[in-house]
Motif scaffolding. Structure first.
Motif, short mmCIF file in Angstrom:
data_model
loop_
_atom_site.label_atom_id
_atom_site.label_comp_id
_atom_site.label_asym_id
_atom_site.label_seq_id
_atom_site.Cartn_x
_atom_site.Cartn_y
_atom_site.Cartn_z
N ARG A 115 0.85 -1.20 0.00
CA ARG A 115 0.00 0.00 0.00
C ARG A 115 0.87 1.24 0.00
O ARG A 115 1.07 1.90 1.01
CB ARG A 115 -0.94 0.00 1.21
N GLY A 116 1.42 1.57 -1.18
CA GLY A 116 2.28 2.74 -1.32
C GLY A 116 1.47 4.02 -1.44
O GLY A 116 0.24 4.01 -1.36
N PRO A 117 2.14 5.16 -1.65
CA PRO A 117 1.45 6.43 -1.84
C PRO A 117 0.38 6.31 -2.94
O PRO A 117 0.57 5.57 -3.91
CB PRO A 117 2.57 7.38 -2.26
N TYR A 118 -0.71 7.01 -2.77
CA TYR A 118 -1.84 7.00 -3.73
C TYR A 118 -2.34 5.56 -3.95
O TYR A 118 -2.90 5.24 -4.98
CB TYR A 118 -1.43 7.65 -5.07
N ASP A 119 -2.09 4.71 -2.97
CA ASP A 119 -2.47 3.30 -2.99
C ASP A 119 -1.96 2.56 -4.23
O ASP A 119 -2.64 1.74 -4.82
CB ASP A 119 -4.00 3.13 -2.86
N ARG A 120 -0.74 2.85 -4.58
CA ARG A 120 -0.11 2.16 -5.71
C ARG A 120 1.19 1.50 -5.24
O ARG A 120 1.95 2.11 -4.49
CB ARG A 120 0.23 3.14 -6.83
N GLU A 121 1.44 0.31 -5.75
CA GLU A 121 2.66 -0.43 -5.38
C GLU A 121 3.92 0.30 -5.80
O GLU A 121 4.96 0.22 -5.16
CB GLU A 121 2.67 -1.80 -6.07
N HIS A 122 3.85 0.93 -6.97
CA HIS A 122 5.01 1.67 -7.45
C HIS A 122 4.48 2.90 -8.17
O HIS A 122 3.30 2.91 -8.58
CB HIS A 122 5.83 0.81 -8.44
N GLY A 123 5.33 3.88 -8.37
CA GLY A 123 4.84 5.03 -9.12
C GLY A 123 5.72 6.25 -8.97
O GLY A 123 6.78 6.23 -8.32
N VAL A 124 5.25 7.30 -9.65
CA VAL A 124 5.92 8.60 -9.60
C VAL A 124 4.79 9.64 -9.48
O VAL A 124 3.77 9.53 -10.16
CB VAL A 124 6.71 8.88 -10.92
N ALA A 125 4.98 10.61 -8.58
CA ALA A 125 4.00 11.70 -8.44
C ALA A 125 4.74 13.03 -8.55
O ALA A 125 5.67 13.28 -7.79
CB ALA A 125 3.28 11.60 -7.11
N PHE A 126 4.34 13.82 -9.53
CA PHE A 126 4.91 15.16 -9.71
C PHE A 126 3.97 16.14 -9.02
O PHE A 126 2.81 16.29 -9.46
CB PHE A 126 5.01 15.49 -11.20
N ILE A 127 4.43 16.79 -7.97
CA ILE A 127 3.55 17.62 -7.14
C ILE A 127 3.79 19.08 -7.47
O ILE A 127 4.85 19.65 -7.14
CB ILE A 127 3.79 17.33 -5.64
N GLY A 128 2.83 19.69 -8.18
CA GLY A 128 2.95 21.09 -8.59
C GLY A 128 1.99 21.96 -7.80
O GLY A 128 1.09 21.46 -7.11
N ASN A 129 2.16 23.28 -7.92
CA ASN A 129 1.28 24.21 -7.20
C ASN A 129 -0.16 24.09 -7.65
O ASN A 129 -1.08 24.39 -6.91
CB ASN A 129 1.74 25.65 -7.44
N LEU A 130 -0.38 23.65 -8.91
CA LEU A 130 -1.75 23.61 -9.44
C LEU A 130 -2.36 22.21 -9.45
O LEU A 130 -3.57 22.06 -9.61
CB LEU A 130 -1.76 24.17 -10.88
N GLY A 131 -1.49 21.22 -9.31
CA GLY A 131 -2.03 19.84 -9.33
C GLY A 131 -0.90 18.83 -9.25
O GLY A 131 0.28 19.18 -9.37
N THR A 132 -1.29 17.57 -9.06
CA THR A 132 -0.31 16.48 -8.95
C THR A 132 -0.59 15.46 -10.04
O THR A 132 -1.75 15.05 -10.23
CB THR A 132 -0.44 15.80 -7.56
N LEU A 133 0.45 15.08 -10.76
CA LEU A 133 0.29 14.02 -11.76
C LEU A 133 0.86 12.73 -11.15
O LEU A 133 2.00 12.71 -10.70
CB LEU A 133 1.04 14.39 -13.05
N VAL A 134 0.04 11.69 -11.15
CA VAL A 134 0.46 10.40 -10.59
C VAL A 134 0.47 9.37 -11.70
O VAL A 134 -0.50 9.26 -12.46
CB VAL A 134 -0.52 9.92 -9.49
N ILE A 135 1.56 8.62 -11.78
CA ILE A 135 1.68 7.63 -12.87
C ILE A 135 2.30 6.34 -12.36
O ILE A 135 3.16 6.36 -11.47
CB ILE A 135 2.49 8.22 -14.06
N ASP A 136 1.87 5.22 -12.92
CA ASP A 136 2.54 3.94 -12.71
C ASP A 136 2.55 3.19 -14.04
O ASP A 136 2.25 3.77 -15.09
CB ASP A 136 1.89 3.13 -11.57
N ARG A 137 2.89 1.90 -14.01
CA ARG A 137 3.03 1.18 -15.27
C ARG A 137 1.69 0.94 -15.97
O ARG A 137 1.67 0.51 -17.12
CB ARG A 137 3.74 -0.15 -15.04
#
Ligand code: NAD
Length: 447
Positions: A320-342
């Protein structure tokens, strides 16, 4: 950090990210096995056949115009079973495929002038020498990630690829993934506002049960001396062998160099950077103290890139990783966050006064087979002599980031990196950990 130094790091990284000049591999220093032209069949050899090496080979053989003519493994059981798998897989091909020649010593495979390119699917401590020798022998290389187990080896591999003018594709196949590239374009578009943090993580449910086992006899058919190769001599232990070598420093770097290089690579690409100013890392065997491995099951590493932070988090045995994903990348900007995994990506907009500050994109799903696109790109580059999607420089940059994280963890303190020198700042202890110490008769290659 001064503004001019920051600018230098950023522009150097843009070049390395492929945004600049070096899109074509240099001319070979001396003739290779042969120049492969557009209509030629590419003839491959596979070194390290068990798991990912085999996955790469089966992926590449699904493309037209490629044939595998040689297999090499130090475990004869693996070698013969993969030879049978290969024969079955190619049985119906026309014209009939030649039977692959089998090798136990990769240097003999590299002497085979009929081979145009090799896949290196060995454990991490065995990536550097086969890659450098293959480049020297005039062969192109698809090498698994992380490109090496030390920073010194990474640099030698880059030098060899450039000196001998070879195409080297690294197995970070997200680089060829359509949904990854669409997401990274979105990150670079500015729609997320100023990005202050990038989170990267791998929470992997496996690895819970890994009890110590006594040293034992070398399994029949295994050339254990060669499996150890440049790593320190020690008695055979099943835990430190196929697959689970990942948990031992002599051969690999735990989750950081296993999954970390995949995820951090995407963070570096999205942010167009290559090297941090400093890193601090904390962790340990907190979840499973009795786990037989040496590498931490839990670790957080914080990278300072001057204008943003990058966080790497690893957790072995929980999912149970961040954003409930096993793996991923989250780009945290002032206007929003982009979350991506495979599998997918999405944008989570910030909200102010009941309004979204940026577009709320619906979930964007992965399309296609990213590994297949990556192996196809390798084949295309063998013919075009273009730099592949994940060049040896890109592989080096992310492996260096992962190694710096592990060095900070081992030293239990913050370490400062000088990207221009490719070394730690005034830190002999940390710099010693960048070095490769090969066990005789193996020698670190000179390039
Ligand atoms: N790109 C990805 O998604 C991905 C996924 C899994 C593994 N990997 C990488 O692939 C590499 C291999 O991992 P794995 O899980 O396949 O390991 P594995 O232990 O299952 O297989 C490695 C094989 O290499 C052989 N080998 C070892 N030394 C050799 C030598 N000197 N010459 C010839 N053969 C040799 C072993 O006998 C074994 O058959 C690692 O670097 C790992 O990080 C990448």
């Amino acid at each position: 950090m001064s503004v001019s130094r920051r600018k230098f790091l950023r522009s150097a990284s843009q070049l390395a990210a492929g945004a600049g000049l070096a899109t074509v591999v240099p001319e070979p220093l001396r003739a290779g096995s042969r120049a492969v032209s557009a209509n030629d069949t590419v003839r491959l050899g596979l070194i390290g056949c068990k798991n990912m090496g085999w996955a790469n080979l089966t992926s590449i053989l699904r493309h037209p115009g490629v044939s595998c003519i040689a297999l090499c493994d130090v475990d004869r059981t693996v070698l013969h079973s993969r030879a049978a798998d290969l024969a079955k897989m190619t049985a119906n091909r026309l014209p009939a495929e030649p039977k692959a020649t089998l090798y136990g010593d990769f240097r003999k495979l590299l002497d085979n002038k009929d081979i145009d390119a090799v896949i290196v699917g060995t454990p991490d401590h065995w990536h550097c020498l086969p890659t450098v020798y293959a480049c020297e022998a005039g062969k192109d290389v698809y090498v698994e990630k992380p490109i090496a187990n030390t920073i010194e080896e990474c640099n030698l591999m880059v030098a060899a690829a450039n000196r001998y003018g070879r195409v080297v594709q690294v197995g970070q196949w997200q680089r060829s993934g359509a949904h990854w590239n669409a997401a990274l374009d979105y990150v670079r578009s500015g729609k997320l506002g100023r990005i202050r943090t990038v989170k990267t993580w791998a929470f992997m449910p496996y690895g819970k049960q890994f009890p110590p086992v006594p040293d034992g006899p070398v399994p029949a058919g295994v050339d254990y001396e060669t499996w150890l190769g440049p790593a320190p001599q020690r008695p055979f232990n099943q835990n430190r062998f196929h697959g689970s070598f990942r948990y031992f420093w002599d051969y690999a770097g735990g989750l950081m160099t296993d999954w970390g290089v995949h995820m951090i690579d995407m963070a570096l690409s999205g942010m167009r950077v290559t090297a941090p100013r400093s890193v601090v890392a904390v962790g340990g065997k907190f979840g499973f103290p009795d786990h037989a491995g040496e590498t931490p099951d839990t670790m957080q590493a914080v990278y300072d890139f001057g204008e943003f932070t990058l966080l790497w988090e690893q957790s072995l045995g929980t999912a149970r990783g961040p954003y409930d994903r096993e793996h991923g990348v989250a780009f945290i900007g002032n206007l929003g966050t982009l979350v991506i995994d495979r599998n997918q990506w999405e944008v989570l907009p910030e909200v102010e006064g009941g309004k979204y500050l940026t577009d709320a994109l619906p979930t964007q799903r992965k399309s296609g087979d990213d590994l297949s696109q990556h192996t196809l790109n390798f084949l295309e580059c063998i013919k075009s002599r273009q730099k592949p999607h994940c060049s040896v420089e890109i592989g080096r940059d992310v492996a260096v980031n992962a190694q710096i994280g592990n060095i900070a963890y081992k030293l239990e303190r913050r370490v400062f990196w000088d990207a221009q020198q490719g070394a730690f700042l005034n830190d002999p202890k940390a710099n010693e950990l960048t070095k490769a110490h090969y066990r005789a008769p193996w020698k670190l290659p000179k390039v």
